[in-house]
Structure formats: structure tokens, C-alpha cells
Write an enzyme that holds these catalytic residues in place. Structure first.
Site, PDB file in Angstrom:
ATOM      1  N   LYS A   1       0.839  -1.206   0.000  1.00  0.00           N
ATOM      2  CA  LYS A   1       0.000   0.000   0.000  1.00  0.00           C
ATOM      3  C   LYS A   1       0.869   1.249   0.000  1.00  0.00           C
ATOM      4  CE  LYS A   1      -1.934   1.451   4.008  1.00  0.00           C
ATOM      5  NZ  LYS A   1      -2.894   1.449   5.136  1.00  0.00           N
TER       6      LYS A   1
ATOM      7  N   ARG B   1       0.229   5.287   0.767  1.00  0.00           N
ATOM      8  CA  ARG B   1      -0.790   6.262   1.171  1.00  0.00           C
ATOM      9  C   ARG B   1      -0.567   7.559   0.429  1.00  0.00           C
ATOM     10  NH1 ARG B   1      -4.850   6.806   4.278  1.00  0.00           N
ATOM     11  NH2 ARG B   1      -4.667   4.823   5.376  1.00  0.00           N
TER      12      ARG B   1
END
Ligand code: R5P
Length: 283
Positions: A181, A183
Site C-alpha cells: 500500500k 498512502r
């Protein structure tokens, strides 16, 4: 020994007390006409366990007042969900190190502190008293075993949570792994494409927090594109900001569950036994 809690953790306080075989003490909560908090503990004991998550400023103030009201007792502080823990760095010039600020404030008047799956355990170094973090990996694994999932694949949304996913999966002999991931902002995340063996499988994304749900929505999109049969989620802290529970269901997440560190309609497993065990071991 007596357990007391802020208004935010009444169910969990009862579960901790039951596991420790001690009573829960009454606390009256109200407000002054100007909105300031007022509380009064009905009884104290030489040894007090104070339970209070700090998802917002009101919860934080209640907890500080409760600790002060128990002055003179040996206080064990349980902060099941430690708010502000994610601001654990000064990302920009002029910012506070919020995690440090709250840990310092919560160290006053207590002998030891327990948190539950705090975002990054390094934050505990900011407490000025001995502190311990409790993990709910076992509870989540047990809960998932009770669901009609077939050989689930347990995934963390990023490599930081990979060990947590493994701790959920390993006792049940399930496969675990992690996504990648990045952000982009408070609400937006990007999932890097990773090829995983999820075709026709029940996938469960496990994490410490569901806040806006952005992480899960992106993960679910990618996993379904790769052929996952269902995508569910089990987290520790159901912050569920901005109505994210319904957004997650609308995005096709099959099942959303969290613990009772924050009391939610989807609180399906309790942190009570794990906290009580650690309190017994470390006190
Ligand atoms: C961040 O690193 C945490 O572990 C969670 O993944 C994050 O807080 C979830 O936030 P959101 O639900 O807003 O994507």
C-alpha cells in the site's frame, strides 16, 4: 482490585473485570452547563484498573479526569485504542509529535499502561511508566474460524501488518501474505499490483484500524479483479470514520468485524481476556 471505565468502554470493562474476577466500580458522568466534563467515581480501591480508549478529545479528557479521581490508588491504565498514535513522526516542520504528547499526558498518576495493537509499538517508548501492548491476533483467528470461510487467505494491506496477518493465520494453519500500500492522503491509498493466489478463495484482510475504509476498498477492488470469491475484513479498532462501515458493504466487502476496543455494532470479539491475561502477567 476494582475496574472502572470511561463511558467509551463499558462492555470491555465488564469483560476485563470478569476475566480478572473482580468487580466493576460505578462512575457518574455528566457535564457542566458550559460543556465541560464532570465525573465522580462511586468507590475506589487500593488497586484500580482504569479502562478508556481515546478516539476523540472528549474521551481523552474523560480518561484524564478518571485517573485524577483515583489519586491515592495504584492505577493500572488500559488504553484499548490509543488515539493520535498514527502521528508518530513529525512529517512536516512545525507539527507536533502527537503520539508522544498523548503518551506523556497519560503517564501522569498511573503505575503502568496497557494498549491493544497500537499502530506502532515504538510509540510505547513515549510513556514514562512501564507499558505493554496486547495483540488480538489469536482472538481474530478464533473468530474467523467460526465463520463459513473455506481455507481463507489472510492478507495484510501492507508489509508493516504482515506479521499480524501471520499471527492470525498460523495457529489455524491458513496461508497469509501482504499487499503493498502507498498512502496518497488521509483518505486515499494506492494498492500496487501484486499477483497472489486468491482465485476462487475467501480472502480476509486484517489490519489494526479501519478508519475511512480507503485501504480496504482499494484492496478489495484489486483482490476481486484477481478472482477472489469473497473479500472480508477483520480489524482490531473499528474507528469507522465518516460512515465507512456502510461504504465498505456498498463496495462489496462481504463481512466487516472489529473488536470491542471501540464499541461498535460490528464488535464481534472482545479484547477482555487478552488484556486480563497480560495485566496478570505484567503486574
Ligand atoms: C495504517 O497504516 C493502518 O494500519 C491502517 O491501514 C489505516 O489506518 C487504515 O486507514 P483507512 O481505513 O482510512 O484506510
Amino acid at each position: 482490585m476494582l475496574v472502572v471505565s470511561t463511558e467509551y468502554n463499558q462492555v470491555l470493562a465488564e469483560n476485563i473485570a470478569r476475566a480478572l474476577r473482580c468487580p466493576v466500580g460505578g462512575v457518574r458522568f455528566t457535564r457542566f452547563p458550559d460543556g465541560e466534563h464532570y465525573l465522580r467515581v462511586e468507590e475506589t480501591d487500593g488497586e484500580m484498573i482504569i479502562v478508556g480508549s481515546t478516539p476523540d478529545a472528549d474521551a481523552f479528557i474523560e480518561l484524564l479526569l478518571l485517573v485524577d479521581a483515583c489519586e491515592g490508588s495504584d492505577v493500572t491504565l488500559v488504553v484499548p485504542y490509543l488515539g493520535y498514535a498514527r502521528q508518530d513522526k513529525k512529517f512536516h516542520e512545525g507539527e507536533p509529535l502527537s503520539a508522544r504528547a498523548v503518551c506523556r499526558a497519560l503517564s501522569q498518576g498511573v503505575s503502568r499502561v496497557f494498549t491493544v495493537n497500537v499502530h506502532d509499538p515504538r510509540v510505547l517508548s513515549h510513556f514514562r511508566v512501564p507499558s505493554h501492548d496486547v495483540s488480538l491476533a489469536e482472538e481474530i483467528g478464533r473468530y474467523l474460524s467460526s465463520l463459513p470461510l473455506e481455507d481463507p487467505f489472510i492478507l495484510a494491506p501492507d508489509d508493516g501488518a504482515a506479521r499480524f496477518a501471520a499471527a492470525v493465520a498460523t495457529p489455524c494453519k491458513w496461508e497469509s501474505g501482504h499487499l503493498e500500500k502507498t498512502r496518497i492522503s488521509g483518505e486515499e491509498v494506492r494498492m500496487e499490483q501484486r499477483s497472489l493466489d486468491v482465485k476462487e478463495r475467501d480472502v480476509v484482510v486484517v489490519d489494526d484500524i479501519i478508519s475511512t475504509g480507503g485501504t480496504l476498498v482499494s484492496a478489495a477492488r484489486m483482490l476481486r479483479d484477481q478472482g477472489a470469491r469473497t473479500v472480508s475484513s477483520a480489524c482490531v479498532h473499528g474507528v469507522l470514520a465518516e460512515g465507512s462501515y456502510l461504504r465498505l458493504l456498498a463496495a462489496g466487502i462481504h463481512h466487516v468485524a472489529c473488536s470491542d476496543t471501540l464499541e461498535r455494532a460490528c464488535s464481534r470479539y472482545s479484547a477482555g481476556d487478552a488484556i486480563a491475561r497480560m495485566v496478570r502477567e505484567c503486574s
